[in-house]
Write an enzyme that holds these catalytic residues in place. Structure first.
Site, PDB file in Angstrom:
ATOM      1  N   GLY A 131       0.522  -1.287  -0.054  1.00  0.00           N
ATOM      2  CA  GLY A 131      -0.021  -0.220   0.074  1.00  0.00           C
ATOM      3  C   GLY A 131       0.802   1.359  -0.104  1.00  0.00           C
ATOM      4  N   ASP A 240       1.755  11.736  -8.613  1.00  0.00           N
ATOM      5  CA  ASP A 240       1.797  13.456  -8.681  1.00  0.00           C
ATOM      6  C   ASP A 240       0.636  14.040  -9.337  1.00  0.00           C
ATOM      7  OD1 ASP A 240       4.279  13.332  -7.252  1.00  0.00           O
ATOM      8  OD2 ASP A 240       5.269  13.906  -9.110  1.00  0.00           O
ATOM      9  N   ARG A 243      -2.776  12.901  -7.230  1.00  0.00           N
ATOM     10  CA  ARG A 243      -2.746  13.659  -6.100  1.00  0.00           C
ATOM     11  C   ARG A 243      -3.523  15.062  -5.912  1.00  0.00           C
ATOM     12  NH1 ARG A 243       2.794  11.013  -3.614  1.00  0.00           N
ATOM     13  NH2 ARG A 243       1.655   8.828  -3.228  1.00  0.00           N
ATOM     14  N   GLU A 369      -4.410   7.238  -2.868  1.00  0.00           N
ATOM     15  CA  GLU A 369      -3.167   7.941  -3.574  1.00  0.00           C
ATOM     16  C   GLU A 369      -2.305   8.479  -2.701  1.00  0.00           C
ATOM     17  OE1 GLU A 369      -4.192   9.508  -7.240  1.00  0.00           O
ATOM     18  OE2 GLU A 369      -6.297   8.764  -7.372  1.00  0.00           O
ATOM     19  N   GLU A 373       0.351  10.308   5.790  1.00  0.00           N
ATOM     20  CA  GLU A 373       1.587  10.246   6.385  1.00  0.00           C
ATOM     21  C   GLU A 373       2.676  10.170   5.180  1.00  0.00           C
ATOM     22  OE1 GLU A 373      -1.052   8.521   7.374  1.00  0.00           O
ATOM     23  OE2 GLU A 373      -1.028   9.750   9.364  1.00  0.00           O
TER      24      GLU A 373
HETATM   25  N1  CAA Z   1       8.022  11.302 -10.242  1.00  0.00           N
HETATM   26  C1  CAA Z   1       9.116  10.623 -10.866  1.00  0.00           C
HETATM   27  N2  CAA Z   1       9.955   9.645 -10.343  1.00  0.00           N
HETATM   28  C2  CAA Z   1       9.855   9.578  -8.766  1.00  0.00           C
HETATM   29  C3  CAA Z   1       9.135  10.470  -8.322  1.00  0.00           C
HETATM   30  C4  CAA Z   1       8.231  11.201  -8.894  1.00  0.00           C
HETATM   31  N3  CAA Z   1       7.353  12.038  -8.095  1.00  0.00           N
HETATM   32  N4  CAA Z   1       9.367  10.020  -6.888  1.00  0.00           N
HETATM   33  C5  CAA Z   1      10.354   9.201  -6.658  1.00  0.00           C
HETATM   34  N5  CAA Z   1      10.603   8.840  -8.131  1.00  0.00           N
HETATM   35  C6  CAA Z   1      11.811   7.790  -8.462  1.00  0.00           C
HETATM   36  C7  CAA Z   1      12.978   8.066  -7.731  1.00  0.00           C
HETATM   37  O1  CAA Z   1      13.828   9.017  -8.314  1.00  0.00           O
HETATM   38  C8  CAA Z   1      13.563   6.618  -7.572  1.00  0.00           C
HETATM   39  O2  CAA Z   1      14.172   6.545  -8.984  1.00  0.00           O
HETATM   40  P1  CAA Z   1      15.485   5.551  -9.155  1.00  0.00           P
HETATM   41  O3  CAA Z   1      15.071   4.123  -8.806  1.00  0.00           O
HETATM   42  O4  CAA Z   1      15.824   5.677 -10.495  1.00  0.00           O
HETATM   43  O5  CAA Z   1      16.627   6.041  -8.170  1.00  0.00           O
HETATM   44  C9  CAA Z   1      12.231   6.032  -7.491  1.00  0.00           C
HETATM   45  O6  CAA Z   1      11.240   6.673  -8.122  1.00  0.00           O
HETATM   46  C10 CAA Z   1      11.893   5.361  -6.334  1.00  0.00           C
HETATM   47  O7  CAA Z   1      11.810   6.400  -5.543  1.00  0.00           O
HETATM   48  P2  CAA Z   1      11.941   6.386  -3.790  1.00  0.00           P
HETATM   49  O8  CAA Z   1      13.358   5.699  -3.764  1.00  0.00           O
HETATM   50  O9  CAA Z   1      11.913   7.612  -3.346  1.00  0.00           O
HETATM   51  O10 CAA Z   1      10.582   5.299  -3.438  1.00  0.00           O
HETATM   52  P3  CAA Z   1      10.265   4.639  -2.137  1.00  0.00           P
HETATM   53  O11 CAA Z   1      10.238   3.243  -2.275  1.00  0.00           O
HETATM   54  O12 CAA Z   1      11.232   5.213  -0.820  1.00  0.00           O
HETATM   55  O13 CAA Z   1       8.888   5.237  -1.894  1.00  0.00           O
HETATM   56  C11 CAA Z   1       7.023   6.615  -1.430  1.00  0.00           C
HETATM   57  C12 CAA Z   1       8.575   6.298  -1.876  1.00  0.00           C
HETATM   58  C13 CAA Z   1       6.905   8.020  -1.440  1.00  0.00           C
HETATM   59  C14 CAA Z   1       6.908   5.849  -0.015  1.00  0.00           C
HETATM   60  C15 CAA Z   1       6.105   5.721  -2.536  1.00  0.00           C
HETATM   61  O14 CAA Z   1       6.081   4.327  -2.297  1.00  0.00           O
HETATM   62  C16 CAA Z   1       4.652   6.215  -2.285  1.00  0.00           C
HETATM   63  O15 CAA Z   1       4.305   7.385  -2.795  1.00  0.00           O
HETATM   64  N6  CAA Z   1       3.772   5.612  -1.583  1.00  0.00           N
HETATM   65  C17 CAA Z   1       2.248   5.463  -1.674  1.00  0.00           C
HETATM   66  C18 CAA Z   1       1.822   4.749  -2.596  1.00  0.00           C
HETATM   67  C19 CAA Z   1       0.380   5.433  -3.108  1.00  0.00           C
HETATM   68  O16 CAA Z   1       0.290   6.615  -3.219  1.00  0.00           O
HETATM   69  N7  CAA Z   1      -0.590   4.444  -3.605  1.00  0.00           N
HETATM   70  C20 CAA Z   1      -1.777   4.868  -4.145  1.00  0.00           C
HETATM   71  C21 CAA Z   1      -2.106   3.782  -5.068  1.00  0.00           C
HETATM   72  S1  CAA Z   1      -3.400   4.199  -6.222  1.00  0.00           S
HETATM   73  C22 CAA Z   1      -4.755   4.197  -5.507  1.00  0.00           C
HETATM   74  O17 CAA Z   1      -4.784   4.825  -4.135  1.00  0.00           O
HETATM   75  C23 CAA Z   1      -6.038   3.613  -5.867  1.00  0.00           C
HETATM   76  C24 CAA Z   1      -6.990   4.201  -6.676  1.00  0.00           C
HETATM   77  O18 CAA Z   1      -7.429   3.566  -7.482  1.00  0.00           O
HETATM   78  C25 CAA Z   1      -7.523   5.467  -6.572  1.00  0.00           C
END
Ligand code: CAA
Length: 386
Positions: A131, A240, A243, A369, A373
């Site tokens: 998640g 992005d 959201r 999304e 937190e």
């Molecule tokens: N845009 C593009 N690339 C990005 C980025 C962004 N905004 N943010 C990070 N990246 C890239 C990073 O540069 C990195 O690239 P490299 O592998 O090339 O180095 C890669 O993505 C991984 O980034 P992180 O190391 O920052 O990733 P992380 O594992 O630390 O996770 C997190 C970051 C913010 C916790 C992320 O996992 C997250 O946003 N989690 C929440 C997930 C979420 O929002 N889920 C909702 C699902 S959709 C839904 O709700 C259902 C629906 O139907 C409505």
């Protein structure tokens, strides 16, 4: 950035508001009760271009911009949060990644019919164990012949039970962790796609939110979106945009709660006068209006930035502004809906009053999304650079 809406944006707002009042609002209570996906309303929304508000006309969209999109989602969510997020997912979580990362063939084949509303899209990132930790994907995509075989389970998929096509993430290189995830366009008619469960939820009941099972689901190689093993970055880039849509949804729900509260407080008489005369009620209305305006400004700024970046580059981002808007709008909507129920007193606890539904519907905006937190984590990383 202009704080006033342009004439075009005012026109879109008027169209969206009239549509919301005439077509969406009358069904909001019923679809909340029955959990029925509002197909007819979605079809009519599509005729106004609301399934591809900022999708260029050459790909079947209305050709407006992201500010227009944020206005449409806000206006629809003001009367029905289910319909609001159904449209939001079709626009941002489905069309967006294909517009940004897709080939010309993929855009023509998949964006156009979805932007025209002939088909419904969904987004399959979340899994039962992934998640907030979205990089912890367990679904796999194994190269086989001229394509891939997908296996795994996707959870909490908005529109999932009715979708024609999905953006699906799966692991192509298990040794690489989140750097081994790829993104695919998967049609629900592909053998191996199965809706295994429809969620019974606290709110947004009409969104056909489903669990999807992929069992040897064969996906042709031309349906890989972007490069192999670059899928996780596509997922976060797409979120992005998503959201900003949820910020619009939350702002709309809060505005709806204020509208209902203004009306009710002037009708309801207590101690010989309308309760709107009492300072306790007036202060709540004033606080709601102040926070809604603040939320709308954050939302407009994020949407305006989306328009500056467009679809051409993945380097320029509005990650910070999208999370600021989503975090503030969703938590603000919680406070607004709480006050709205309070103003309605016992009636606010009744299913006969819209604020009861709004109170339940709002809750998800703090969860999907990216939870609040996760938004704070993203914001802090952007501020600190790590
Ligand atoms: N845009 C593009 N690339 C990005 C980025 C962004 N905004 N943010 C990070 N990246 C890239 C990073 O540069 C990195 O690239 P490299 O592998 O090339 O180095 C890669 O993505 C991984 O980034 P992180 O190391 O920052 O990733 P992380 O594992 O630390 O996770 C997190 C970051 C913010 C916790 C992320 O996992 C997250 O946003 N989690 C929440 C997930 C979420 O929002 N889920 C909702 C699902 S959709 C839904 O709700 C259902 C629906 O139907 C409505």
């Amino acid at each position: 950035m202009h704080l006033e809406l342009s004439d075009d944006h005012k026109m879109i707002q008027k169209t969206a508001r009239e549509f919301a009042e005439k077509e969406v609002k009358p069904k909001a209570h019923e679809i909340d009760e029955t959990s029925e996906f509002p197909r007819d309303t979605v079809k009519k929304a599509a005729e106004l271009g609301f399934l591809g508000v900022y999708v260029p006309e050459q790909y079947g969209g209305a050709g407006f911009d992201h500010v227009a999109y944020s206005i449409v989602i806000e206006e629809i969510s003001r009367v029905c949060a289910s319909t609001g997020v159904i449209l939001s997912v079709c626009n941002t979580l489905f069309c967006d990644p294909i517009l940004r990362f897709g080939t010309e063939e993929q855009k023509k084949k998949y964006v156009a019919p979805h932007a025209r509303g002939e088909k419904i899209g969904c987004y399959c990132l979340t899994e039962p164990q992934a998640g907030s930790d979205a990089g912890n994907q367990k679904s796999t995509a194994e190269k086989k012949g001229d394509g891939y075989l997908l296996n795994g389970t996707k959870a909490w998929v908005t529109n999932g039970a009715v979708a024609d096509t999905a953006i699906v993430y799966a692991v192509t290189d298990p040794k690489k962790g989140s750097k081994g995830i790829s993104c695919f366009i998967v049609e629900s008619s592909f053998p191996g796609w199965k809706v295994t469960r429809e969620e019974k939820k606290m709110g947004i009941n009409a969104t056909a939110t489903a669990e999807i099972s992929l069992q040897d689901c064969r996906v042709p190689k031309e349906n890989l979106l972007g490069e192999e093993n670059k899928g996780f970055s596509i997922a976060l880039r797409t979120l992005d945009d998503g959201r900003v849509g949820i910020a619009a949804q939350a702002t709309g729900i809060a505005q709806g709660a204020l509208d209902e509260s203004l009306r009710y407080s002037q009708e309801r008489v207590a101690f010989g006068q309308p309760i709107a005369n009492f300072q306790a009620i007036r202060f709540m209305l004033a606080d709601m209006a102040t926070e809604i305006e603040a939320s709308r400004l954050l939302l407009r700024r994020a949407a305006w930035l989306q328009d500056q970046v467009g679809f051409s580059t993945i380097e320029a981002r509005y990650t910070l502004e999208a999370s600021l808007a989503k975090l503030f709008a969703s938590e603000m909507a919680a406070r607004a809906c709480h006050k709205a129920v309070q103003i309605h007193g016992g009636y606010g606890y009744s299913r006969d009053y819209a604020v009861e539904r709004m109170y339940r519907d709002q809750r998800i905006t703090e969860l999907y999304e990216g939870t609040s937190e996760i938004q704070r984590l993203v914001i802090a990383r952007q501020l600190l650079g790590n």
